[in-house]
Design a protein around this motif. Structure first.
Motif, mmCIF file in Angstrom:
data_model
loop_
_atom_site.group_PDB
_atom_site.id
_atom_site.type_symbol
_atom_site.label_atom_id
_atom_site.label_comp_id
_atom_site.label_asym_id
_atom_site.label_seq_id
_atom_site.Cartn_x
_atom_site.Cartn_y
_atom_site.Cartn_z
ATOM 1 N N UNK A 21 0.831 -1.193 0.000
ATOM 2 C CA UNK A 21 0.000 0.000 0.000
ATOM 3 C C UNK A 21 0.871 1.250 0.000
ATOM 4 N N UNK A 22 0.464 2.245 -0.786
ATOM 5 C CA UNK A 22 1.170 3.529 -0.808
ATOM 6 C C UNK A 22 0.272 4.647 -0.286
ATOM 7 N N UNK A 23 -0.919 4.786 -0.870
ATOM 8 C CA UNK A 23 -1.808 5.886 -0.487
ATOM 9 C C UNK A 23 -3.224 5.553 -0.917
ATOM 10 N N UNK A 24 -4.177 6.181 -0.228
ATOM 11 C CA UNK A 24 -5.579 6.003 -0.584
ATOM 12 C C UNK A 24 -6.332 7.305 -0.347
ATOM 13 N N UNK A 25 -7.413 7.470 -1.095
ATOM 14 C CA UNK A 25 -8.295 8.621 -0.917
ATOM 15 C C UNK A 25 -9.733 8.118 -1.006
ATOM 16 N N UNK A 31 6.223 7.372 2.734
ATOM 17 C CA UNK A 31 5.988 8.405 1.711
ATOM 18 C C UNK A 31 5.330 9.655 2.281
ATOM 19 N N UNK A 32 4.983 9.629 3.550
ATOM 20 C CA UNK A 32 4.325 10.801 4.157
ATOM 21 C C UNK A 32 5.221 12.025 4.043
ATOM 22 N N UNK A 33 4.614 13.136 3.624
ATOM 23 C CA UNK A 33 5.359 14.365 3.439
ATOM 24 C C UNK A 33 6.002 14.491 2.074
ATOM 25 N N UNK A 34 6.036 13.393 1.313
ATOM 26 C CA UNK A 34 6.640 13.420 -0.032
ATOM 27 C C UNK A 34 5.611 13.180 -1.136
ATOM 28 N N UNK A 61 -1.238 10.745 -8.179
ATOM 29 C CA UNK A 61 -0.251 10.580 -7.117
ATOM 30 C C UNK A 61 0.921 11.480 -7.454
ATOM 31 N N UNK A 62 1.015 12.595 -6.745
ATOM 32 C CA UNK A 62 2.136 13.506 -6.898
ATOM 33 C C UNK A 62 3.272 13.008 -6.014
ATOM 34 N N UNK A 63 4.409 12.719 -6.630
ATOM 35 C CA UNK A 63 5.542 12.155 -5.899
ATOM 36 C C UNK A 63 6.713 13.131 -5.967
ATOM 37 N N UNK A 64 7.114 13.636 -4.831
ATOM 38 C CA UNK A 64 8.232 14.566 -4.733
ATOM 39 C C UNK A 64 9.367 13.929 -3.931
ATOM 40 N N UNK A 65 10.532 14.518 -4.042
ATOM 41 C CA UNK A 65 11.707 14.048 -3.289
ATOM 42 C C UNK A 65 11.875 12.538 -3.425
#
Length: 121
Positions: A46-50, A62-65, A79-83
């Motif tokens: 799991x990465x993220x859910x909405x 991945x929190x904060x990124x 899914x916006x992925x930064x850093x």
């Protein structure tokens, strides 16, 4: 429901990518949408859910990124992925279910085909 993920690619560490997942069907707004990923030799995680109410949840790594969002008018989840880090390298899958968010692969009813994200060091 059919899901089509896109936006993967090769990026250097510290860079950014935005994944998109387009869904068919008229009930997109009622579904919980999620992103999972699977690295070589590892289980899908799991990465993220909405949720339908735009409540979001993320795996700690991945929190904060990463930021998950949805545009119901476009039947699309992002899914916006930064850093980005080399350990983010994986095939990323979008998935949906009619109930609330879950961390478990088996709880999701529909899956996209996956998009490769490679982060070089």
């Amino acid at each position: 429901v059919q899901l089509q993920a896109s936006g993967g690619g090769l990026v250097q560490a510290g860079g950014s990518l935005t994944l998109s997942c387009a869904a068919s069907g008229r009930t997109f707004s009622s579904y919980t949408m999620a992103w999972f990923r699977q690295a070589p030799g590892k289980e899908r995680e799991f990465v993220a859910a909405i949720s339908r109410y735009h409540w979001t949840d993320y795996v700690d790594s991945v929190k904060g990124r990463f930021t998950i969002s949805r545009a119901n008018a476009k039947n699309t989840v992002y899914l916006q992925m930064n850093s980005l880090l080399p350990e983010d390298t994986a095939v990323y899958y979008c998935a949906c279910r009619s109930l609330g968010a879950s961390y478990y692969v088996d709880d999701y009813d529909y899956w996209g085909q996956g998009t490769q994200v490679t982060v070089s060091s």
